[in-house]
Motif scaffolding. Structure first.
Motif, PDB file in Angstrom:
ATOM      1  N   UNK A 242      36.711  43.075 -12.226  1.00  0.00           N
ATOM      2  CA  UNK A 242      36.089  41.609 -11.136  1.00  0.00           C
ATOM      3  C   UNK A 242      35.380  42.355  -9.872  1.00  0.00           C
ATOM      4  N   UNK A 243      35.925  43.565  -9.020  1.00  0.00           N
ATOM      5  CA  UNK A 243      35.633  43.787  -8.090  1.00  0.00           C
ATOM      6  C   UNK A 243      33.806  44.216  -7.620  1.00  0.00           C
ATOM      7  N   UNK A 244      33.683  44.889  -8.852  1.00  0.00           N
ATOM      8  CA  UNK A 244      32.352  45.786  -9.673  1.00  0.00           C
ATOM      9  C   UNK A 244      31.672  44.360 -10.198  1.00  0.00           C
ATOM     10  N   UNK A 245      31.666  43.322 -10.553  1.00  0.00           N
ATOM     11  CA  UNK A 245      31.044  42.264 -11.326  1.00  0.00           C
ATOM     12  C   UNK A 245      30.867  41.999  -9.657  1.00  0.00           C
ATOM     13  N   UNK A 246      30.882  40.793  -8.750  1.00  0.00           N
ATOM     14  CA  UNK A 246      31.004  40.772  -7.817  1.00  0.00           C
ATOM     15  C   UNK A 246      30.561  40.818  -7.068  1.00  0.00           C
TER      16      UNK A 246
ATOM     17  N   UNK B  59      25.150  48.618 -12.759  1.00  0.00           N
ATOM     18  CA  UNK B  59      26.418  48.617 -12.114  1.00  0.00           C
ATOM     19  C   UNK B  59      27.147  47.979 -13.042  1.00  0.00           C
ATOM     20  N   UNK B  60      27.290  46.390 -13.643  1.00  0.00           N
ATOM     21  CA  UNK B  60      27.954  45.481 -13.769  1.00  0.00           C
ATOM     22  C   UNK B  60      27.975  45.888 -14.585  1.00  0.00           C
ATOM     23  N   UNK B  61      27.973  46.363 -15.906  1.00  0.00           N
ATOM     24  CA  UNK B  61      28.244  46.857 -17.614  1.00  0.00           C
ATOM     25  C   UNK B  61      29.430  47.685 -17.530  1.00  0.00           C
ATOM     26  N   UNK B  62      28.931  48.616 -16.564  1.00  0.00           N
ATOM     27  CA  UNK B  62      31.240  49.350 -16.670  1.00  0.00           C
ATOM     28  C   UNK B  62      31.931  48.160 -15.986  1.00  0.00           C
TER      29      UNK B  62
ATOM     30  N   UNK C  52      26.440  41.267  -8.553  1.00  0.00           N
ATOM     31  CA  UNK C  52      25.937  40.267  -9.040  1.00  0.00           C
ATOM     32  C   UNK C  52      25.126  39.155  -7.670  1.00  0.00           C
ATOM     33  N   UNK C  53      25.773  40.415  -6.533  1.00  0.00           N
ATOM     34  CA  UNK C  53      24.558  40.258  -5.800  1.00  0.00           C
ATOM     35  C   UNK C  53      23.141  40.741  -5.493  1.00  0.00           C
TER      36      UNK C  53
END
Length: 402
Positions: free
Chosen positions: A206-210, A17-20, A213-214
């Motif tokens: 940014x929210x999706x990346x964070x 999901x981080x890539x989108x 990241x967990x």
């Protein structure tokens, strides 16, 4: 299905999901006439690298051979992973899937350096070749506990829990190389011109990346106490980095920006990636704060040195990746090999030497591959397309303004 298998699969989905999320983050930062082009570089990486990892990329992590086999495994040893899929229950296919998600986003990160001027299909060619020559072997050097030369370097081995060297320094060095190969944009290479077209999209990304990241940092942890430490550090470091970045903005420009806050979060996430399982929460926040402050200054290096890293992949991922890796030479507490705990420089030496080795290797591979593509089929878009915007020229799509 065991709890540990379910957790790895969940974390794999989070990292995918981080890539989108990265596409949203990058897409919001570019001009409106190139947002589709920018996002397609991330989605193209998702498609291509997934396939290559399953076909042969995972195999290249088997470093059990002699000679060259100590540095790169045979890509055809189990082509397509048919043999691995036939193994009894307990097959490491969950780990293969988790590894694929890392490979995808590492390649996608590079694309931010060439936004607004890179053509799609040459990018796809670069992505496949660079992943094959750089990411697939480097990740094995870093994470293969039995045979990886970086993992076992020196007296202490290198500490890199989730990818400071394998992901961020690797991608950041390649981004610098591509920025040099493609040269400066015709329009947009100045602070005044480089205005994001959609700040809310940046914040969503940014929210999706964070969030993802967990999964990035905790995916292969099996100890409950360790997972709690990693999770907490993944909260504290980016939060402190955000505060550091916007404080710099306030004193430099008089305003704290949303894009600065988002960039600070990413810088903190990058810095804590190699260190999340190895430092105390206080040091994690200090590490994030330092990364946020330094990266807020580092993004201006491109204007002083003259390389056009469009979306600051170098200033954030390469710089924060180095900060996170080198800091472990001082503050590694689990194990107590950092200088502040172990009272010797062995860990610091290992961190510095191996991160520099990855940086140089990745830069050379990316520069050679990118230069070859540019001089043969052409990597950079036509000047008129670049000025008009790449979305319609390369993809026939764009914002429909009626």
């Amino acid at each position: 299905m065991t709890d540990s298998t379910a957790w790895v699969l969940l974390c794999t989905a989070l990292v995918l999901f981080m890539t989108p999320g990265l596409a949203f983050f990058y897409g919001g930062l570019v001009k409106s006439k190139s947002v589709i082009s920018m996002m397609m570089l991330s989605f193209g990486s998702l498609g291509l690298i997934s396939v290559l990892w399953i076909l042969y990329g995972f195999n290249m992590g088997d470093l059990t051979g002699d000679g060259l086999g100590k540095f790169v495994g045979n890509p055809f040893s189990d082509f397509g992973l048919g043999d691995l899929a036939r193994e009894a229950e307990g097959s490491p296919l969950t780990g293969v899937a988790f590894g694929a998600s890392f490979a995808i986003i590492t390649v996608a990160l590079i694309s931010g350096a060439v936004a607004d001027r890179a053509r799609f299909w040459p990018w796809m060619l670069f992505a496949g070749v660079w992943a094959t020559l750089s990411y697939f072997p480097v990740q094995a050097w870093v994470w293969n506990a039995d045979h990886g030369w970086i993992f076992n370097f020196g007296e202490t081995g290198v500490l890199d829990w989730a990818g400071g060297t394998a992901v961020h320094i690797n991608a950041g060095a390649a981004a610098l190389a591509l920025a040099l190969v493609l040269g400066k944009r015709k329009v947009g290479f100045s602070k005044e011109e480089a205005q994001p077209h959609n700040v809310p999209l940046v914040l969503i990304g940014t929210a999706i990346l964070w969030f993802g990241w967990f999964g990035f940092n905790t995916g292969l942890n099996t100890g409950e106490a360790g997972a709690g430490l990693i999770f907490l550090n993944t909260v504290g470091a980016p939060a402190a980095a955000m505060l550091g970045w916007i404080a710099v903005e306030h004193f430099k420009e008089g305003k704290a920006t949303a894009v600065g806050a988002a960039s600070g979060v990413v810088a903190g996430l990058v810095a804590i990636t190699p260190a999340c399982a190895h430092v105390t929460p206080v040091f994690a926040m200090l590490l994030g704060l330092v990364a946020g402050v330094i990266c807020a200054f580092a993004i201006d290096l491109k204007f002083k040195l003259g390389y056009d890293d469009t979306l600051d992949v170098v200033g954030i991922h390469l710089v924060a990746g180095i900060i996170g890796c080198w800091a472990l030479g001082f503050i590694a507490a689990f194990p107590e090999t950092g200088l502040f705990y172990g009272a010797n420089v062995d860990q610091l030496v290992a961190q510095v030497v191996c991160s520099v080795a990855v940086l140089v290797y990745s830069f050379v591979v990316a520069y050679v591959v990118g230069f070859a593509i540019e001089k043969t089929i052409g990597f950079r878009a036509k000047e008129e397309d670049e000025v008009a915007g790449l979305d319609l020229a390369l993809h026939g799509e764009g914002y429909a303004i009626n």
